[in-house]
Design a protein around this motif. Structure first.
Motif, PDB file in Angstrom:
ATOM      1  N   MET A  55       0.833  -1.213   0.000  1.00 14.86           N
ATOM      2  CA  MET A  55       0.000   0.000   0.000  1.00 14.86           C
ATOM      3  C   MET A  55       0.866   1.260   0.000  1.00 14.86           C
ATOM      4  SD  MET A  55      -2.754   1.148   2.820  1.00 14.86           S
ATOM      5  CE  MET A  55      -1.599   2.165   3.682  1.00 14.86           C
ATOM      6  N   LEU A  56       1.909   1.243   0.834  1.00 13.32           N
ATOM      7  CA  LEU A  56       2.801   2.408   0.897  1.00 13.32           C
ATOM      8  C   LEU A  56       3.548   2.597  -0.421  1.00 13.32           C
ATOM      9  CD1 LEU A  56       4.238   2.027   4.506  1.00 13.32           C
ATOM     10  CD2 LEU A  56       2.712   3.805   3.684  1.00 13.32           C
ATOM     11  N   SER A 102       1.179   4.011  -2.973  1.00 17.69           N
ATOM     12  CA  SER A 102       0.907   5.424  -2.653  1.00 17.69           C
ATOM     13  C   SER A 102       2.066   6.299  -3.089  1.00 17.69           C
ATOM     14  CB  SER A 102       0.698   5.594  -1.151  1.00 17.69           C
ATOM     15  OG  SER A 102      -0.321   4.776  -0.719  1.00 17.69           O
ATOM     16  N   SER A 131       2.256   6.468  -6.918  1.00 19.05           N
ATOM     17  CA  SER A 131       1.225   7.334  -7.512  1.00 19.05           C
ATOM     18  C   SER A 131       1.534   8.804  -7.231  1.00 19.05           C
ATOM     19  CB  SER A 131      -0.152   6.970  -6.961  1.00 19.05           C
ATOM     20  OG  SER A 131      -0.203   7.284  -5.599  1.00 19.05           O
ATOM     21  N   PHE A 132       2.082   9.061  -6.049  1.00 25.77           N
ATOM     22  CA  PHE A 132       2.421  10.447  -5.695  1.00 25.77           C
ATOM     23  C   PHE A 132       3.526  10.966  -6.615  1.00 25.77           C
ATOM     24  CE2 PHE A 132       5.077  13.353  -3.159  1.00 25.77           C
ATOM     25  CZ  PHE A 132       4.147  14.346  -2.903  1.00 25.77           C
TER      26      PHE A 132
END
Lengths: 101, 220
Positions: free
Chosen positions: A62-63, A66, A69-70
């Protein structure tokens, strides 16, 4: 008497009385019973353990997503991931609205 | 994936004893060596662990009694030691005797016990019994300890140790009561030799402070 002398005498005297090494009757049976109980395969606890073990890798994934995508969003400067997701999710609804017009 | 391996990955053990060849092992003989028993346990024979418990439990009980007063707590510590030993048996490499490995585990479990029970409300000095404080006063005023006062000395030392921090209590127990060397304490605790020396210095000072307070209260 100095305190360090008293301390030495006290410890020397205490050294002369080691604690008992007596064992309660059949204590090893109690431990073996615990070990045998642990050894039984319980499907619920098995599933529970597997879920807990999976929690850390899931969190890492998940990290990573994230972060990716960032960084992708900042690098391209285009529409945000949120906007793109919203467009994708609501695409059928938008199409239905257009049809009614 | 074989059942044993699948269960080992999941942190579980098989319900029945099955050795590497897939056969149920026979009951280990009484004279089996530690290495043979350990190998049998590793192969899946849970029952081979029982002779190891029988052999080493007096030593573990004696050690645990140095750190816990109530017999129920002592039994809990010993049980935890053997459960941990069973779980971590795969980490035993066999380079040193099994007893050394087990005693290291025992000392660390006792240290964990001391840390876990540190939050309890501290015993005030007024909780010391009259005979204990009287005895300490007499010991301070005489040149040699009485020949038959070892039990009382142990009781007073236990009381004083309860006031110390877990680290201080551990290091003083190992160095002073069990008469171990600094190197042995370092090996048992996993601390460096210099840390053991520093800790011992602090622990002795802490104990002296406790004794001073105890004697002062007695005089008041």
């Amino acid at each position: 008497m100095k305190l360090d002398e008293l301390q030495s005498k006290l410890l020397a005297a205490a050294r002369e009385a080691p604690p008992s090494d007596a064992v309660p009757y059949a204590f090893e049976k109690r431990i073996m019973a615990r070990l045998t109980a642990r050894a039984r395969v319980d499907p619920v606890s098995f599933w529970n353990r597997m879920l807990w073990r999976a929690a850390v890798p899931c969190l890492l994934v998940m990290l990573s997503v994230s972060l990716w995508s960032f960084l992708a969003q900042n690098g391209k400067g285009g529409a945000s991931l949120g906007t793109e997701l919203e467009d994708a999710v609501f695409a059928p609804a938008y199409a239905a609205i257009e049809d009614t017009w | 994936m074989p059942l044993n391996l699948a269960l080992a990955v999941a942190g579980l053990r098989p319900k029945i004893d099955v050795n590497a060849s897939g056969q149920t092992p026979s009951q280990p003989e009484a004279e089996s060596s530690d290495a043979e028993l350990i190998e049998a346990v590793r192969s899946g024979s849970v029952s081979s662990f029982e002779p190891l418990i029988r052999k080493y439990q007096p030593r573990v009980f004696a050690t645990a009694r140095r750190y816990a007063r109530r017999e129920g707590e002592v039994e809990d510590i010993v049980q935890e030691v053997f459960l941990k030993a069973f779980q971590k048996l795969h980490t035993f490499r066999g380079q040193a005797p099994f007893e050394h490995w087990l005693m290291r585990l025992t000392v660390r479990t006792c240290f964990d016990f001391l840390r876990a029970h540190r939050r309890r409300p501290e015993i005030s000095f007024s909780d010391y019994s009259e005979p204990e404080t009287d005895w300490l006063q007499q010991l301070a005023s005489r040149d040699d300890p009485f020949p038959d006062d070892a039990a009382m000395a142990r009781e007073v030392v236990q009381r004083v140790f309860e006031k110390l921090s877990p680290r201080s209590r551990l290091v003083l127990t190992l160095l002073e009561l069990e008469d171990r060397t600094v190197k042995e304490v370092a090996e048992l605790t996993g601390w460096s030799v210099s840390l053991v020396k520093v800790q011992a210095f602090r622990a002795r000072a802490e104990m002296r402070k406790c004794l001073e307070q105890m004697l002062r209260r007695r005089e008041l």
